[in-house]
Design an enzyme around this catalytic site. Structure first.
Site, PDB file in Angstrom:
ATOM      1  CB  CYS A  88      92.371  38.020 -16.296  1.00 41.23           C
ATOM      2  SG  CYS A  88      90.921  37.039 -16.713  1.00 41.23           S
ATOM      3  CB  CYS A  93      90.293  27.935 -13.226  1.00 47.57           C
ATOM      4  SG  CYS A  93      90.547  27.085 -11.690  1.00 47.57           S
TER       5      CYS A  93
END
Lengths: 399, 146
Positions: free
Chosen positions: B102, B33
């Protein structure tokens, strides 16, 4: 960010407009600013003459007829026009609905094809293997009775690999299928003779060759049926109405001439690129993506393991270097570059890619600066990477 | 576009590194990812006395890790339990929508490190609601205001 120096090595994204191009354009902004359609007075005729002179020059340099060159706003428009146009004509003529392309096309081609797919077309994607180059025999195998278009780019924008255009066009013609190529990265960089290569349609763009953004062209072989793009005042033989971008057309002709004429500059770029490739490869756990032989001399694409490309670009920006990456995080999709994925690279490696695209304005001294700063940036990102930490630990336990 | 705060935490990340014999270590995300965050905690009398991080990921991943460590350093573990990705985003002055994941990863990394500590000392971890998956692979997170 502010940096003391600026090193621009993202010329596959866009280029600086050259001084000579600006000089050539200027008269068409404030002296000969007439509308080319206003042919009853001198100023209009001057604009018409300049426009047609530019068209003639471009056609001569590309090896086609001036009547086969249509100015557009850029490469994307030309790609859209050619692909949708050929597909629409085929549909009208009751022909098939199958299109063949490659896995590494620019989004201007891929997303246009995706739209056609929603309208009932079937798309086949040719593999590019680990070197980033399509194999002609794969095209032969992919052709079906329903195939109405083959579209493969001339040179790739991310890894610079050059495709076997002549062979692909020959195979397409053997089956009476038109062959279109997105040559945005190749025109001006490679010697291209459209008739010798047997290309039916070709897209090009100016701003990759030091013109301002907003000018490009589509070559369409005389006799190839395709619909008008824009209706209106009948400009561009009625194909694409709208008052012509005279200064842009002039710029495109001048830029193309300069680019093709600068053999010395090309050799300088090749030497700088090879020097960069040799030295960046010295960074441990790095690899060069794409074939190094059949490749634009301007392009270098290197992947660094254990780091992510966006951070690399941001660190390089802090020291004044403008470059690009195929990392997922630099896009809105969160998927790494389809081009690097097509080479069979795992996601982890695609994430850490760096694309450098040079111009003849770059210097060898700048290459040394890039090598120093990329080495620094990769080291810094690795020092905070848990993946790199794992690697070091595994090396320790092996010893 | 990143805010100045994000750029600052990317250019000068706080608390980068490792802690030897850490009381809690948490790692989330995966290389596929493009994001991995690893957080090390030193805990004294239920207070985070030291925290370090290592991150593989984009500019936002590094900045959110840095900010998350700053938000929890010196805080009691009951406060750390309440850390949210939103708090990280707000402290950074906002994040582009595609980068909000994030901040989720930063929150998860902190919680995973705390869970590791709880497990070591035999405390119940159910209050932490941790995960070690790839962000985006599961739809259960609050990804903040898109």
């Amino acid at each position: 960010m502010d940096a003391e120096r600026l090193v621009y090595v993202d010329n596959a994204a866009t280029t600086k407009v050259s001084k000579s191009v600006i000089d050539a354009m200027m008269p068409y902004f404030h002296t000969h600013y007439g509308n080319p359609s206003s042919e009853l007075y001198g100023m209009g005729r001057e604009a018409r003459v300049a426009l047609e002179k530019a068209r003639l020059g471009i056609s001569e340099m590309l090896g086609c007829e001036p009547g086969e060159v249509f100015f557009t706003s850029g490469g994307t428009e030309a790609d859209n026009w050619a692909i949708k146009g050929i597909a629409e004509s085929a549909k009208k003529a009751g022909k098939g609905n199958h299109i063949i392309t490659s896995k590494i096309e620019h989004h201007a081609v891929l997303h246009t094809l995706e739209r056609l797919e929603k309208q009932g077309f079937e798309i086949s994607y040719l593999d590019v293997y680990d070197n980033g180059i399509v194999r002609a025999e794969d095209l032969e195998k992919a052709i079906k009775p329903e195939t109405i278009l083959v579209t493969v780019m001339f040179a790739n924008n991310e890894i610079g690999t050059i495709q076997p255009i002549k062979e692909l066009a020959e195979i397409s013609h053997k089956h009476k299928i038109p062959f279109f190529t997105d040559a945005v990265q190749a025109v001006g960089k490679l010697d291209i003779n459209i008739k010798e290569l047997g290309i039916d349609a070709l897209a090009l763009s100016g701003h990759k060759l030091h013109t301002p953004k907003g000018i490009g062209a589509l070559y369409v072989r005389k006799g190839l049926k395709f619909p008008n793009l824009i209706e209106g005042g009948g400009q561009e033989k009625g194909r694409r109405s709208g008052t012509e971008n005279v200064a842009g057309a002039v710029a495109l002709e001048v830029a193309l001439r300069e680019s093709l004429g600068d053999k010395e500059g090309r050799e300088k770029v090749r030497a700088m690129r090879d020097y960069l490739a040799e030295n960046l490869s010295k960074i441990p756990y790095s690899r060069i993506n794409g074939d190094m032989k059949n490749r634009l001399v301007e392009n270098l694409n290197v992947a660094f393991e254990f780091i992510e490309g966006e951070g690399l670009i941001m660190l390089l920006d802090m020291v004044g270097i403008c470059a690009s990456t195929g990392s997922a995080c630099s896009t809105s999709s969160l998927e790494p570059s389809h081009v690097l994925r097509a080479l069979g690279l795992p996601h982890e490696i695609c994430h850490g890619s760096l694309r450098i695209s040079l111009s003849s304005e770059n210097t060898m001294e700048e290459m040394d600066y890039i090598i120093e700063k990329v080495t620094w940036a990769v080291g810094r990102l690795r020092s905070m990477s848990p993946l790199y930490e794992k690697l070091l630990e595994s090396q320790k336990t092996e010893q | 576009m990143y805010t100045e705060k994000v750029m600052d935490h990317f250019a000068n990340p706080r608390n980068v590194g490792e802690i030897e014999n850490a009381d809690g270590v948490g790692e989330v995300g995966n290389a596929k990812c493009g994001d991995i965050m690893k957080i090390y905690l030193k805990i004294d009398n239920d207070v985070v006395s030291d925290v370090k991080f290592k991150t593989f990921g984009c500019g936002a991943a590094i900045a959110t890790s840095s900010m998350a460590t700053e938000l929890i350093k010196g805080k009691s573990i009951s406060e750390v339990e309440k850390l949210t990705n939103k708090a990280v985003v707000e402290a950074l002055g906002g994040l582009p929508a595609v980068k909000v994941h994030c901040s989720v990863l930063a929150e998860e990394a902190v919680k995973a490190a705390l869970a590791d500590y709880y497990t070591k000392i035999g405390r119940d971890t159910s209050s932490l609601n941790t995960c070690d998956g790839c962000c985006g692979a599961c739809g259960s997170h609050d990804h903040g205001d898109h």
